[in-house]
Design an enzyme around this catalytic site. Sequence first.
Site, PDB file in Angstrom:
ATOM      1  N   ARG A 122       0.798  -1.224   0.000  1.00 23.94           N
ATOM      2  CA  ARG A 122       0.000   0.000   0.000  1.00 23.94           C
ATOM      3  C   ARG A 122       0.828   1.272   0.000  1.00 23.94           C
ATOM      4  NH1 ARG A 122      -2.841  -3.702   1.713  1.00 23.94           N
ATOM      5  NH2 ARG A 122      -0.980  -4.250   2.821  1.00 23.94           N
ATOM      6  N   THR A 123       1.725   1.375   0.963  1.00 21.78           N
ATOM      7  CA  THR A 123       2.430   2.650   1.147  1.00 21.78           C
ATOM      8  C   THR A 123       3.286   2.956  -0.076  1.00 21.78           C
ATOM      9  OG1 THR A 123       2.441   2.202   3.506  1.00 21.78           O
ATOM     10  CG2 THR A 123       3.902   3.946   2.741  1.00 21.78           C
ATOM     11  N   HIS A 153       4.689   5.926  11.750  1.00 19.61           N
ATOM     12  CA  HIS A 153       4.230   5.837  10.369  1.00 19.61           C
ATOM     13  C   HIS A 153       3.315   7.047  10.152  1.00 19.61           C
ATOM     14  CE1 HIS A 153       3.229   4.314   6.553  1.00 19.61           C
ATOM     15  NE2 HIS A 153       2.935   3.056   6.846  1.00 19.61           N
ATOM     16  N   LYS A 170      26.211  -4.309   1.593  1.00 20.06           N
ATOM     17  CA  LYS A 170      27.681  -4.272   1.598  1.00 20.06           C
ATOM     18  C   LYS A 170      28.207  -3.542   2.837  1.00 20.06           C
ATOM     19  CE  LYS A 170      27.556  -3.654  -3.403  1.00 20.06           C
ATOM     20  NZ  LYS A 170      27.831  -2.654  -4.442  1.00 20.06           N
ATOM     21  N   ARG A 222      11.208   4.042   3.717  1.00 25.02           N
ATOM     22  CA  ARG A 222      10.740   3.044   4.693  1.00 25.02           C
ATOM     23  C   ARG A 222      11.958   2.247   5.129  1.00 25.02           C
ATOM     24  NH1 ARG A 222       5.727  -0.905   4.760  1.00 25.02           N
ATOM     25  NH2 ARG A 222       4.855   1.114   5.342  1.00 25.02           N
TER      26      ARG A 222
HETATM   27  C1  NCD Z   1       1.569  -1.062   8.070  1.00 26.75           C
HETATM   28  C2  NCD Z   1       3.048  -0.872   8.231  1.00 26.75           C
HETATM   29  O1  NCD Z   1       3.824  -1.175   7.341  1.00 26.75           O
HETATM   30  O2  NCD Z   1       3.401  -0.366   9.270  1.00 26.75           O
HETATM   31  N1  NCD Z   1       1.096  -1.168   6.786  1.00 26.75           N
HETATM   32  C3  NCD Z   1       0.867  -0.022   6.067  1.00 26.75           C
HETATM   33  O3  NCD Z   1       1.757   0.747   5.824  1.00 26.75           O
HETATM   34  N2  NCD Z   1      -0.398   0.209   5.680  1.00 26.75           N
HETATM   35  C4  NCD Z   1       0.996  -2.055   8.962  1.00 26.75           C
HETATM   36  C5  NCD Z   1       1.640  -3.387   9.112  1.00 26.75           C
HETATM   37  O4  NCD Z   1       2.640  -3.723   8.494  1.00 26.75           O
HETATM   38  O5  NCD Z   1       1.082  -4.147   9.908  1.00 26.75           O
END
Ligand code: NCD
Length: 312
Positions: free
Chosen positions: A62-63, A143, A92, A114
Amino acid sequence: MAEQPRHILRAEQFADVELLGDLFERSDYFAENLKRGDGRQSLLGKYAGRIMFNMFYEPSTRTSLSFQTAAARLGMQIINTENGKEFSSVSKGETLEDTARVLAGNRPDVIVLRHYEDGAAEVMADYTRGIPVINAGDGKNEHPTQALLDLYTINREFGRTNNLRIIVGGDIEGGRTAKSLVRLLGLRESNSIELVAPERNNASPELKKEWEALPADIDYTYEFDETTLKSADVVYWTRTQTERGNGHVDPNFVLACRHLGSMPLHGIIMHPLPRNGDLLPEIDNDPRTRYFQQSANGVPTRMALLDYVLGR
Ligand code: NCD
């Protein structure tokens, strides 16, 4: 209104209600335009030719896709690293500081990160010499863009993000979405938040201490039955973060149709997704579920966030 953020690193940067209201308006503006062909067309010129680095060192559907879609809708070019832990120079032994300097040397217009380490986005932002960094999830920590799209979803439903009763269930200790959400909703004195999870997944003593300072009323519950959802405006469920060593979903905390009888008809059920046995598909047809809409709201919200950092 508070100053527009240069980097988006923590949910709390949107503590200011006017800034939050402005974000909702911008997200509405993008959502409206995305619905119409001529609207979509007109947005393509907005940031044409700007470059977004989309650096993902942890899995994401999703993100990552919604950031890429948001950037593409704004006419941007996207340069993508998926599976950065294996395929980038981290494998590395390169440090995050060096990676940040190297990325900045390529002069992208924004870096979306991320990462599996808590605080990674903050570290990166210290070394990009002003190039904006957006935290797309760092370890167990935060997040923020998810919390903002969650609040956008709540605001569209209720026309407010205060004076609400919110039940957050699942894995609080391991889940960065739950934490960022509590950090934002907890800022409104009139909110009442109940964190529902088995002891090992509920807030740690450090988190409880942090949240003691929040003006909202925050309670912790270690047992779950349908009475918990009584008078809930928002039920926000999360999966257990098994990959972070937080165990497997406790069968007593699986959200199912049998829990929904006491939940008010005006309430909504949210989940950041993915789910993994923690919220049963039998709920999907309940008119109160919003998780797929919530996920779709990621695109206009992230367009608005890109607009903040690029349009300063
Ligand atoms: C979440 C995350 O990656 O923190 N997912 C997201 O970004 N919608 C939730 C999760 O991984 O459980």
